[in-house]
Design an enzyme around this catalytic site. Structure first.
Site, PDB file in Angstrom:
ATOM      1  N   HIS A  36       0.941  -1.256   0.264  1.00 29.92           N
ATOM      2  CA  HIS A  36       0.037   0.049   0.104  1.00 29.92           C
ATOM      3  C   HIS A  36       0.990   1.321  -0.087  1.00 29.92           C
ATOM      4  O   HIS A  36       1.633   1.390   0.690  1.00 29.92           O
ATOM      5  CB  HIS A  36      -0.969  -0.112   1.228  1.00 29.92           C
ATOM      6  CG  HIS A  36      -1.906   1.106   1.193  1.00 29.92           C
ATOM      7  ND1 HIS A  36      -2.757   0.989   0.064  1.00 29.92           N
ATOM      8  CD2 HIS A  36      -1.975   2.138   1.972  1.00 29.92           C
ATOM      9  CE1 HIS A  36      -3.623   2.468   0.594  1.00 29.92           C
ATOM     10  NE2 HIS A  36      -3.002   2.895   1.406  1.00 29.92           N
ATOM     11  N   ASP A  38       0.920   5.129  -0.400  1.00 34.25           N
ATOM     12  CA  ASP A  38       0.223   6.312  -0.289  1.00 34.25           C
ATOM     13  C   ASP A  38       0.918   7.463  -1.339  1.00 34.25           C
ATOM     14  O   ASP A  38       2.049   7.593  -0.926  1.00 34.25           O
ATOM     15  CB  ASP A  38       0.109   6.987   1.085  1.00 34.25           C
ATOM     16  CG  ASP A  38      -1.038   6.100   1.873  1.00 34.25           C
ATOM     17  OD1 ASP A  38      -2.188   6.136   1.200  1.00 34.25           O
ATOM     18  OD2 ASP A  38      -0.502   5.597   2.894  1.00 34.25           O
ATOM     19  N   ASP A 151      -8.496   1.384   1.164  1.00 33.49           N
ATOM     20  CA  ASP A 151      -8.150   2.552   2.150  1.00 33.49           C
ATOM     21  C   ASP A 151      -8.884   3.800   2.271  1.00 33.49           C
ATOM     22  O   ASP A 151      -9.143   4.548   3.002  1.00 33.49           O
ATOM     23  CB  ASP A 151      -6.648   2.807   2.261  1.00 33.49           C
ATOM     24  CG  ASP A 151      -6.177   3.307   3.337  1.00 33.49           C
ATOM     25  OD1 ASP A 151      -6.516   2.951   4.451  1.00 33.49           O
ATOM     26  OD2 ASP A 151      -5.346   4.151   3.600  1.00 33.49           O
ATOM     27  N   HIS A 420      -6.574   9.432  -1.602  1.00 34.32           N
ATOM     28  CA  HIS A 420      -7.259   9.588  -0.270  1.00 34.32           C
ATOM     29  C   HIS A 420      -6.664  10.099   1.056  1.00 34.32           C
ATOM     30  O   HIS A 420      -7.397  10.248   2.097  1.00 34.32           O
ATOM     31  CB  HIS A 420      -7.900   7.880   0.018  1.00 34.32           C
ATOM     32  CG  HIS A 420      -6.667   7.011   0.223  1.00 34.32           C
ATOM     33  ND1 HIS A 420      -6.057   6.310  -0.769  1.00 34.32           N
ATOM     34  CD2 HIS A 420      -6.034   6.463   1.456  1.00 34.32           C
ATOM     35  CE1 HIS A 420      -5.220   5.608  -0.457  1.00 34.32           C
ATOM     36  NE2 HIS A 420      -5.086   5.717   0.963  1.00 34.32           N
TER      37      HIS A 420
END
Length: 1019
Positions: A36, A38, A151, A420
Site C-alpha cells: 500500500h 500512499d 483504504d 485518499h
C-alpha cells in the site's frame, strides 16, 4: 451506540445473505502480495520514492523473475510511472512486460492514485482513472479488470457504477462502519452484487467484496513473536534506506524451529476469515503500508512457509497459493454461486470504532479542497479550448506539442490530489504544500496556454498578454502603470448558452464597458469587499456554448463630453448600525426587502440577520435565518475523544461564535449585495466571519433562469481560535423531519435521515457534500450548491449546517509524530449558491445549477496600451450546444498513441518498444452525462438524443463515432464483463442505450448514463 440498534439491519442481512452450506473440502487461501503506497500522506512523493517506493518495483520484479509461483499486484500508477520513466532499466522493462504477459504481475485499479470516495468529484475520479489506464494501455496493451479500494474512508455508491463502466469485473473495498461490518461478517454478507445507480440497468452493477476486519494488512502480531508478524522486511526508513539493509522490526526468519508456529498462526487466521464468507475461497492479503521494499527477504521466508502448509494440508485443513486478484475472483466466479444485491445506498459515514467518526475530513484543509476544484475546472475549460483550437484546423502559431504538455502537467496534478490522503486534508503540512505547488504549477501552464489561444496574437501597439485568472479568482485590474483599460475575453466552457455576471476588480471608479461591436453592455461599479482603495466591476454577459465574448474595459473621465452614457452606473451603499447577537427583534416590523423576478429576501434591521425568503413564482414565504457557530474540540487524549484531520469529536453542541453583526447593502441596477460582518466581540476591530449575499436583477427568462433563481453567497471564515470547528447553520420553518439529502460525488443524491445514535450522534450524522445538499417539506425545497467539499448535517428539524473550517491540535502521540494535528491558521473563502422553491422547480434547476457553479466562465485579460487600441476580435468558433439535460463532461485531446484495433495494438507492442511514443493530436475524446434520474422530472428525465455531426459541426466533419468504455481503453462492442448470478426479483433499473454503428452519429443518452466516445473528424 449500542449493538441492539443493528438488530433490524442484521435481520435484513440474514435474509439477503443466508448462511450457505459451503462446499466440502479444505479452505483455499489466496495469498495476494501487495504494497500500500500512499501518494503523499506523511511524506512527499519524492521522499517516498527515495526511501522505499522505487525499491518496491525494483526488488519485486527481480523476485518474480526468480520463482515462477510468485505473484504481485500493483495498484497506483503515479509511483510506477515515476519508476518506469526514471529508474527502470531496459532489462527491467522487458521483465515487466514478460511478467504481465504471464499474469504473474497484475495491475489492479490502475488509476494514478487510489482516490478518496467521500469528497472527490465524479469528473476528477474519472480523470485520474483515465490518466492511469491510458498509460497502461498505451505502454502494455493491458486494461485493469479489478478494483482495490482498500483504504478510502467509506464507500460511495458512485464508485461501483464508474468501475463497471470502466470494464471492471469485480470491486474490492474495506473501510465501512465497524458495526455494519461486524453484522455483515456474522451474516456472511461481505460479498454481493452492488447496483450503484437506481436509474441504470444491471449492466452497470458490479460484484463487490468487502474486506473483513483485518482489512488489507496481514495480522501484524502473532503469538510467538513480538515483531511485525509476516513482514520479514520490517518497516521502511526515511529519508534513506539503511546502508546495511537492516530495518526496524524485521520479523524472525522462518526456520526449521519456528516454521510450524508460523504455519499455525497463518492457518488460524485463514480459518477465522473463512467463517465470514460463503465459499471456501479466502482472500489473504499479504502486505500493508510501505511493504515489499525488500521483496527478496519477503518471498524467501514466505516460500517455504506456504510449501510447508501445503505439504501438511490434510493436517491443517487448508491449502495456500500465491495469487493475483484475477486468480481469486476467477475462483469465485466459476463457483457459480447466487449472490445478494446491495442497492444504490452508500457506505458513508465511516466509523472505525466507538467515538471515532471519520467525518472531520469532509472539511479538513478547506483551502486545498477549493484549490483542487479550481484546478479541475480550469483544466476542463483548457481541454475544450485546446480541442477547439485544433479543429477543424489550427488557426495560429501555437505549438500543439507544448500545449498538450501543459494540459498533461495539470492532469497529473489534479489526478494526484484525488488520493485518499490528499484532497481529504489528512496529510502532513509539507505534503499539503507539495499538492498545492503541483496544482499551482499546472494551473500556471494552462493559464499560459489559454492566453496564447484566446488573446493571440497581440495586435500592433499592445503589450503581451499580461494576466489570466481562473474561474474562482477575481481578476484585479491595477492602476499602478496607469493603463487606459483592458481587453477582457470570457470563455464559457459549458455546452449550453449561459447568462451570468462576471466580476473584475478595478482601481478606478469610472469605467466604460463595450462589446465586440463597440456597443455598451450592462455593468455596475461598486466598492470592493477586499480592498478599500479598489472597486468591483460587474458585467452581465450571455455566452453560447464553448464560445467567447470579448469586452473592452476603459477608464472613463467623468467630465468627458459624450461619454457619460457609456460609464457603468455606480451602486449605492446603505449601512446599518452594529447589532448585538441577543438583540431583540420587533418581529418583522423593520424588514428591508431585496427583490428580483424570482425572490424577495427580507432582512431584519433589528438584528441585521436574514428573516425570510419568498419564492415569487409560488408566492411561498419560508422563514429563514443564518448564523455562524463553532464546535469546541478536546485536545487532550486524557480528557476524552479528540478531533483531528480525520475525526470529528465535538465536546458538545455548537455554540454561537459571535457577539455582534454589522450589515450594509450595495444596491445597483445589475445586482444587490448584502454584506454581513460577524464580530467575536462588540469592541473587535476585525470581523471573524462574513457573508456576501448577491441577488441578480435579471428577468426569469429562459436565458437568465439559472441566474435569477439562485442566491449567491460567499463566506469569509477565520482565522479560528485553536480547537474550533466552524459551521454555517441555516434554520428554517420547513418541516423536514430531520431528513437531509446530500450527494455522492456530484453524481447522485442520498437520503440521510437523522439517526439517534446513543454514542457520538453529532459527528455520525455528518455526511459529505461534494456539490449539493437539500432539505424539503411537502411544499418547498432548499438546495445548497458548493464549489468544494464540506461536511453537512441536519441536527434539528428544518436545519442544515455546513462545516466551513477547522483548526485543531491534540497531544495524541500518533498525530504528533506525523504532524497530523491540523493547526490550520488560514482564512477560508468559500461559496454556496442557495435555491428555494417548489420541488418540481428545484428538481429541474438543481443539477444544471450545480454544473454551472463548478464550471463558471474563464476570464482572460490583456492591457490596452493607448486610447486607439481597437477592440479584440479573435476567432470565435461555431458554438457547441447540447440539450439542457445533457452535460458535456469532457471534450479533449488525450494524446495517447495506439491503434484503434486492439489486436493490432498488441502486435505493434510486440514488435518493439522504441521509447516514449509521440502524442496523437487527432484523437478527440468526448464524454456525455445525463444529469437526471429516471422519473425525477417529467421532461428532463427523458432520454436525450443528439446528432454529434450537428452538435460538433463547428469542429469539422464527423466521419466516425467510436463508443468506448469510461476510460477509453475498451471498444464497447468487444467489452464483455463477467455476469454474476443474483437472486431473482431484484431491481433491474431502466433501459440503457442499445449498441450502435460507429458510422451512426445520432446518440441517445438515457437517465444517469455516462457515455464515452472517440470522435474522428475528416482531416
Amino acid at each position: 451506540m449500542g449493538p441492539l440498534r443493528w438488530l433490524p439491519l442484521f435481520g435484513q442481512l440474514l435474509l439477503l445473505w443466508p448462511p450457505a452450506a459451503r462446499p466440502a473440502g479444505p479452505s483455499r487461501a489466496f495469498v495476494v502480495p501487495h504494497s500500500h503506497m500512499d501518494v503523499g500522506w506523511v511524506y512527499t512523493v519524492q521522499e517516498s520514492m527515495r526511501a522505499y517506493a522505487a525499491n518496491v518495483y525494483t526488488t519485486v520484479v527481480a523476485e518474480l523473475v526468480r520463482e515462477e509461483q510468485r505473484r504481485f499486484i500493483a495498484v497506483e500508477q503515479e509511483f510506477f510511472r515515476l519508476w518506469w520513466d526514471g529508474v527502470a532499466s531496459e532489462q527491467q522493462k522487458q521483465q515487466v512486460r514478460q511478467l504481465l504477459d504471464e499474469g504473474r504481475l497484475e495491475f489492479v485499479l490502475g488509476g494514478q492514485v487510489m482516490h478518496d470516495e467521500a469528497v472527490t468529484h465524479l469528473d476528477d475520479q474519472i480523470l485520474q482513472l483515465t490518466e492511469g489506464h491510458g498509460f497502461l494501455y498505451e505502454t502494455f496493451g493491458i486494461r485493469p479488470q479489478f478494483s482495490w479500494h482498500v483504504d478510502p474512508f467509506g464507500a460511495s455508491a458512485t464508485t461501483p457504477t464508474l468501475f463497471a463502466l470502466a470494464g471492471f469485473n469485480a470491486h474490492l473495498i474495506s473501510r465501512i462502519d465497524y458495526n455494519l461490518k461486524d453484522a455483515m461478517q456474522e451474516a456472511q454478507g461481505l460479498q454481493f452484487v452492488w447496483h450503484g445507480s437506481p436509474s441504470l440497468s444491471e449492466q452497470q452493477e458490479i460484484f463487490t467484496h468487502v474486506m473483513d476486519q483485518y482489512s488489507y494488512c496481514t495480522p501484524s502480531h502473532i503469538p510467538f513473536s513480538n515483531r511485525s508478524g509476516f513482514y520479514w522486511n520490517g518497516v521502511a526508513v526515511f529519508p534513506e534506506p539503511p546502508p546495511d539493509g537492516v530495518y526496524p522490526n524485521m520479523s524472525e526468519p522462518v526456520t526449521v524451529a519456528n516454521i510450524h508456529l508460523y504455519a499455525e498462526a497463518l492457518v488460524a487466521n485463514v480459518k477465522q476469515r473463512a467463517a465470514w464468507f460463503q465459499t471456501p475461497h479466502v482472500l489473504w492479503p499479504w502486505g500493508c503500508d510501505k511493504q515489499f521494499f525488500n521483496a527478496s527477504v519477503q518471498f524467501d521466508n514466505m516460500d517455504p512457509l506456504l510449501e510447508y502448509i501445503n505439504n501438511h494440508s490434510a493436517q491443517f485443513g487448508i491449502s495456500v497459493q500465491y495469487a493475483t486478484l484475477n486468480d481469486y475472483f476467477q475462483a469465485l466466479h466459476v463457483s457459480n454461486m447466487t449472490w445478494g444485491i446491495h442497492d444504490h445506498h452508500d457506505f458513508l459515514p465511516y466509523s472505525s470504532e466507538p467515538r471515532q467518526a471519520w467525518t472531520g475530513f469532509y472539511t479538513s484543509r478547506s483551502t486545498l479542497k477549493g484549490l483542487a476544484r479550481q484546478a479541475s475546472a480550469l483544466l476542463y475549460a483548457g481541454e475544450s479550448m485546446f480541442t477547439r483550437y485544433m479543429w477543424p484546423d489550427p488557426h495560429g502559431t501555437l505549438d500543439p506539442t507544448w500545449a498538450l504538455q501543459q494540459l498533461q502537467q495539470l492532469r497529473w496534478a489534479v489526478s494526484e490530489v484525488q488520493h485518499h490522503d490528499a484532497i481529504t486534508g489528512t496529510e502532513s503540512p509539507k505534503v499539503k504544500n507539495m499538492y498545492m505547488e503541483h496544482l499551482r504549477m499546472g494551473m500556471l501552464g494552462v493559464h499560459k496556454l489559454m492566453t496564447s489561444i484566446a488573446l493571440r496574437p497581440p495586435v500592433a501597439g499592445t503589450g503581451p498578454p499580461r494576466d489570466i485568472m481562473g474561474p474562482q479568482v477575481t481578476p484585479v485590474l491595477s492602476a499602478d502603470t496607469s493603463p487606459v483599460g483592458y481587453s477582457v475575453s470570457v470563455y464559457n466552457p459549458l455546452a449550453w448558452k449561459i447568462t451570468t455576471i462576471i466580476t473584475l476588480t478595478v482601481a478606478f471608479p469610472s469605467v466604460s464597458v463595450t462589446d465586440e461591436l463597440g456597443h455598451p453592455v450592462s455593468a455596475q461599479i461598486q466598492n470592493s469587499t477586499k480592498d478599500p482603495s479598489a472597486y468591483e466591476l460587474l458585467i452581465l454577459t450571455t455566452i453560447p456554448g464553448l464560445s467567447y465574448r470579448h469586452y473592452q474595459v476603459r477608464r472613463a473621465l467623468e467630465d468627458q463630453a459624450g461619454t457619460r452614457e457609456l460609464v457603468a452606473p455606480r451602486a449605492s451603499t446603505l449601512k446599518f448600525s452594529l447589532k448585538l447577537r441577543n438583540q431583540t427583534s420587533q418581529e418583522g416590523k423593520l424588514l428591508v426587502p431585496v427583490t428580483n423576478d424570482c425572490y424577495t429576501l427580507l432582512f431584519d434591521q433589528d438584528t441585521n440577520m436574514l428573516h425570510s425568503i419568498q419564492d415569487r413564482q409560488s408566492n411561498h414565504t419560508v422563514r429563514m435565518t443564518q448564523e455562524f457557530l463553532e464546535y469546541q474540540a478536546n485536545g487532550d487524549v486524557k480528557q476524552g475523544p479528540i478531533s483531528d484531520n480525520y475525526l470529528f469529536a465535538p465536546k458538545d453542541a455548537a455554540e454561537p461564535s459571535w457577539e455582534a453583526v454589522g450589515m450594509e447593502m450595495v444596491v445597483g441596477s445589475l445586482a444587490t449585495d448584502i454584506r454581513q460582518y460577524f464580530y467575536r466581540n462588540i469592541t473587535g476591530q476585525d470581523y471573524i466571519y462574513s457573508i456576501n449575499t448577491r441577488l441578480a436583477h435579471v428577468q426569469a427568462s429562459l436565458a437568465g433562469e439559472l441566474l435569477c433563481q439562485r442566491i449567491e453567497q460567499q463566506y469569509r471564515v477565520g482565522p479560528l481560535d485553536l480547537n474550533r470547528e466552524a459551521i454555517l447553520r441555516t434554520s428554517s420553518n420547513l418541516n423536514t423531519q430531520q431528513v437531509l439529502y446530500s450527494d455522492n460525488n456530484g453524481y447522485q443524491m442520498q437520503r440521510r435521515p437523522y439517526k439517534a445514535f446513543k454514542s457520538n450522534p453529532i459527528p455520525r450524522n455528518y455526511y459529505p457534500m461534494v456539490q449539493s445538499a437539500f432539505i424539503e417539506d411537502d411544499k418547498n425545497r432548499l438546495v445548497l450548491l458548493a464549489e468544494r467539499a464540506h461536511g453537512v448535517s441536519s441536527q434539528e428539524n428544518g436545519q442544515v449546517e455546513v462545516m466551513l473550517h477547522r483548526r485543531l491540535w491534540n497531544n495524541l502521540a500518533w498525530d504528533l509524530k506525523y504532524n497530523l494535528t491540523l493547526n490550520d491558521t488560514s482564512i477560508v473563502h468559500s461559496v454556496l449558491w442557495l435555491l428555494l422553491g417548489p420541488k418540481s422547480t428545484m428538481t429541474a434547476l438543481h443539477p444544471r445549477s450545480g454544473v454551472a457553479l463548478q464550471h463558471r466562465p474563464i476570464i482572460l485579460l490583456k492591457e490596452l496600451a493607448d486610447e486607439k487600441t481597437p477592440v479584440h476580435r479573435p476567432h470565435n468558433p461555431w458554438p457547441v450546444t447540447l440539450p439542457p439535460n445533457l452535460h458535456l463532461q469532457i471534450l479533449s485531446i488525450p494524446g495517447w498513441k495506439y491503434s484503434r484495433n486492439h489486436a493490432q495494438h498488441l502486435k505493434n507492442l510486440q514488435r518493439g518498444h522504441p521509447g516514449k511514443p509521440q502524442a496523437n493530436l487527432y484523437r478527440v475524446l468526448l464524454r456525455l452525462r445525463h444529469l437526471y434520474e429516471a422519473g425525477e422530472d417529467p421532461v428532463l428525465s427523458r432520454p436525450a438524443t443528439v446528432d454529434l455531426k450537428v452538435a460538433l459541426g463547428g469542429l469539422g466533419s464527423v466521419v466516425a463515432v467510436e463508443e468506448r468504455s469510461l476510460t477509453g481503453t475498451w471498444d464497447v462492442q468487444t467489452l464483455q464483463r463477467w455476469h454474476w448470478r443474483t437472486k431473482a426479483g431484484h431491481l433491474k433499473g431502466y433501459p440503457t442505450s442499445p449498441r450502435r454503428s460507429p458510422r451512426d452519429s445520432i446518440v441517445t443518452v438515457y437517465p444517469k448514463e455516462i457515455r464515452t466516445f472517440f470522435i474522428h473528424f475528416q482531416q
